[in-house]
Structure formats: C-alpha cells, structure tokens
Design an enzyme around this catalytic site. Structure first.
Site, PDB file in Angstrom:
ATOM      1  N   ASP A   1      17.609 -11.694  34.358  1.00  0.00           N
ATOM      2  CA  ASP A   1      18.026 -10.431  33.735  1.00  0.00           C
ATOM      3  C   ASP A   1      18.800  -9.574  34.734  1.00  0.00           C
ATOM      4  O   ASP A   1      19.825  -8.974  34.403  1.00  0.00           O
ATOM      5  CB  ASP A   1      16.811  -9.633  33.231  1.00  0.00           C
ATOM      6  CG  ASP A   1      16.496  -9.906  31.760  1.00  0.00           C
ATOM      7  OD1 ASP A   1      16.824 -11.008  31.292  1.00  0.00           O
ATOM      8  OD2 ASP A   1      15.932  -9.013  31.099  1.00  0.00           O
TER       9      ASP A   1
ATOM     10  N   LYS B   1       7.255 -17.455  46.398  1.00  0.00           N
ATOM     11  CA  LYS B   1       6.436 -16.419  47.034  1.00  0.00           C
ATOM     12  C   LYS B   1       5.439 -17.168  47.913  1.00  0.00           C
ATOM     13  O   LYS B   1       4.221 -17.046  47.769  1.00  0.00           O
ATOM     14  CB  LYS B   1       5.765 -15.555  45.955  1.00  0.00           C
ATOM     15  CG  LYS B   1       5.058 -14.315  46.481  1.00  0.00           C
ATOM     16  CD  LYS B   1       6.007 -13.222  46.943  1.00  0.00           C
ATOM     17  CE  LYS B   1       5.221 -12.067  47.550  1.00  0.00           C
ATOM     18  NZ  LYS B   1       6.105 -11.034  48.150  1.00  0.00           N
TER      19      LYS B   1
ATOM     20  N   ASP C   1      12.721 -15.656  34.840  1.00  0.00           N
ATOM     21  CA  ASP C   1      12.871 -14.712  33.735  1.00  0.00           C
ATOM     22  C   ASP C   1      13.380 -13.375  34.269  1.00  0.00           C
ATOM     23  O   ASP C   1      14.334 -12.792  33.762  1.00  0.00           O
ATOM     24  CB  ASP C   1      11.509 -14.531  33.048  1.00  0.00           C
ATOM     25  CG  ASP C   1      11.556 -13.537  31.903  1.00  0.00           C
ATOM     26  OD1 ASP C   1      12.517 -13.597  31.115  1.00  0.00           O
ATOM     27  OD2 ASP C   1      10.633 -12.693  31.798  1.00  0.00           O
TER      28      ASP C   1
END
Ligand code: IPM
Ligand code: MG
Length: 359
Positions: free
Chosen positions: A251, A191, A247
């Site tokens: 997913d 980012k 993380d």
C-alpha cells in the site's frame, strides 16, 4: 485453445471497473484473442445472494478458469457481520487459499505523466519501478491456532505467524526469478531481530542465493523498509516478503506512484493459473458515482494476458493504450493534479478502448 476467463466484479466500485474490463476483453476478442468470459459472485454481493462470501459455484468456476479477474470486495454494509468467516474479505482469502495462489506480484511503477500526483517530490519518484513479491497463502493470515477466547477471566486474541521452509523457498524462487528478469536486485524484508519465523525466512533466502548468482540479495527489517520506501524508494528493484508485511508495504509503495488507482496485481499458483486484481479496494465511499479509476482494473487485464495467457503482444497493446490516454491528459479524480479537468469511469474506459482500437 479458448482461454476461459472468470470475471468476479465483487463489491463497491468493483462492478463499475469490472464493466470497463469486460469491454476491454470484448475488444481483445474482436482483435483476435480466443477467450470466453463468465461472471460469478464473490464477497458481499455473494453474501447477500447466498449467505456466504465464496459460494461453491464460484469456487468451482474459479478452479476451471484459465485466469480470474477480480474487481474488489468488502464495504461497511458487511462490517457488522459477526461471523468473521462470512465477511466479504474471506471470499478473497478463500480464493487465494483454495487455488494455492501463493505468489503475489504487486508492481509499483510511476507513469511519468503522473509524477506530480505522487505524495513524494518528483525527483524521488521519477522512474520508480518496484516489484513487491508478497507471499499470499501463509504467514499470520492463515496460521493456526487463531481466535479469541476466555483466559483467566478475560478475553485474549491470538494469531500464529508461521512459515515452513518449503513455503519460504517457493516464494523465494518466484522473487529471484523476477529479479533475474528485471534489475537483478532482490531485497528480502523480515523482522529477524525479533521473530524466529523470519530468522528462518532469512536463512532460506540466503540458501537460495547461490542458485541465482546474477542476483544481488540484501535483507532489510520491515520497519526500516517502510522508512526507506518513503525516503529513497528508487533503491528497490524486487522486494520479497511475507503476507502481512507485504500487505502493508505494498500500500505504501502504491501511493508513491500517485495513485493506488493505477496499479494491477497478479496472484499466481504453481501451475501458472492466476487471479488478477487492482491493488486498490472496493472504495465504498465513491461507489456508484461513476468516478472510480478503471485503469488498475484494465491494466490487470494486461497482466493476465502476460502472465497466465501468454499473450504478450496484446498485453503491450493495452499498456500502450493506457499510456496514450494519460499522454492525452485524461484523468479520473484520483490522479488529477489541482485544476485539471477530470473524466468519469466510463469516459476513461471509452478513451482506453479508442486508443486500443487504433492499435
Ligand atoms: C489486499 C487486501 C486484502 C489483504 C484484504 C481485503 C483481505 O488488503 O489484497 O492487500 O489483506 O490481503
Ligand atoms: Mg492490502
């Protein structure tokens, strides 16, 4: 040399899927693999027995193990524990941190047999094979200072997102090397339009790139990466990112393959010691019902054989066994298409063992 494997079943469906892994380890031993297997407590089950999620005895055994196989930790039963340091998740984070398991490999690959179980159209995911390399012992998960405190009459919560150059460099190298062994494309996710820590992240990745001239390095902001993962996931080969972004993205990537119940993961330290666990969690809603999918856990055994024990042939034999079982149409509930018959955790374990025994 005898490989000594530490099995940590954990909580929720952990013990059920760990039981299938234990049977598979047994079969590997009968097939000539020189291993010894020990068990220990971690997570909520350790908290219940000893008042802490990572007892010293477990950590000691983990330090000595050639490799660790972990089921899953956590569940609503322990969400009420006020002291965050006693929560089951801290058992897992403590293992990662204490053993220096900074390199987390999370493959998201689609078994062709399961294309219809993906939430995306089959043509978007056919042949999908992504490797997410997630930094696992730094970033905002571990940064100091952190806490909740009173400031100017109200409570303020804060965490610190911090990475040193050396931390970025070592995960970068894992990712570049992984890309060299695969499709030679590496996408670094950050980012850098907002966060200084990821400006540094991007700089370090750029600096490493000339040492891996055969790898094509690109950069992507994390919000765009989330969008691209569900828009055109096949553009990715290896993705490298920090702890929290990894993380979340892992997913999302896992679900593209139809079920998070299929995906193993590896967490490695600098000596190659590793902890292997399914990407899914403890699934307390289905615990104790003998319906959980044991395949991610059994594939974690394969990953352990490949990355920590150097037993590639045995790893391939397990993966082939899983492929055959899927070919035969066996499905636990999480990977079944509507109308398909489903099997239990133990039945799926039986089937993999039978296929494994055939070689
Ligand atoms: C994971 C899990 C853990 C994490 C939790 C259980 C602490 O979500 O391995 O992805 O956030 O790293
Ligand atoms: Mg997670």
């Amino acid at each position: 040399m005898t490989h000594n494997v530490l099995l940590l079943p954990g909580d929720g469906i952990g013990p059920e899927i760990a039981a299938q892994a234990a049977r598979l380890l047994d079969a590997c031993q009968k097939a000539g693999l020189d291993i010894s297997v020990e068990e220990a407590l971690v997570g909520g089950s350790a908290y219940d027995a000893h008042g802490v999620p990572l007892p010293d005895a477990t950590l000691e055994k983990a330090r000595k193990a050639s490799a660790i196989l972990l089921g899953a930790v956590g569940g609503p039963k322990w969400d009420k524990i006020d002291d965050l340091s006693k929560r089951p998740e801290k058992g897992l984070l403590g293992l990662r941190k204490n053993l220096g398991l900074f390199g987390n490999l999370r493959p998201a690959m689609l078994y062709p047999q399961l294309a219809s179980a993906s939430s995306l159209k089959p043509e978007l995911v056919a042949g999908l094979d992504i490797m997410i390399v997630r930094e696992l012992t730094g970033g905002i998960y571990f940064g100091q200072p952190r806490g909740i405190e009173e400031r100017n009459g109200e409570r303020v919560g804060f965490n610190t997102y911090v990475y040193s150059e050396s931390e970025i460099e070592r995960i970068g190298r894992v990712a570049f090397e992984m890309a060299q062994k695969r499709g030679k494309k590496l996408c670094s996710v950050d980012k850098a339009n907002v966060l200084e820590v990821t400006i540094l992240w991007r700089e370090v990745m750029e600096r490493l790139a000339p040492e891996y001239p055969d790898v094509e390095l690109s950069h992507m902001y994390v919000d765009n990466a989330a969008m691209q993962l569900v828009r055109a996931p096949k553009q990715f080969d290896v993705v490298v990112t920090g702890n929290m972004f990894g993380d979340i993205l892992s997913d999302a990537a896992a679900m593209l393959t139809g079920s998070i119940g299929m995906l193993p993961s590896a967490s490695l330290n600098e000596t190659g010691q590793g902890m292997y666990e399914p990407c899914h969690g403890s699934a307390p809603d289905i615990a104790g019902q003998n319906i959980a999918n044991p395949l991610a856990m059994m594939l974690s055994v394969a990953m352990m054989l490949r990355y920590s024990l150097n037993e590639t042939a045995m790893a391939e034999r397990i993966e082939a066994a899983v492929g055959r079982v899927l070919d035969d149409g066996l499905r636990t509930a999480d990977i079944a298409s509507p109308g398909m018959q489903t099997v239990s955790t133990v039945e799926m374990g039986d089937a993999v063992l039978a296929a494994f025994a055939q070689g």
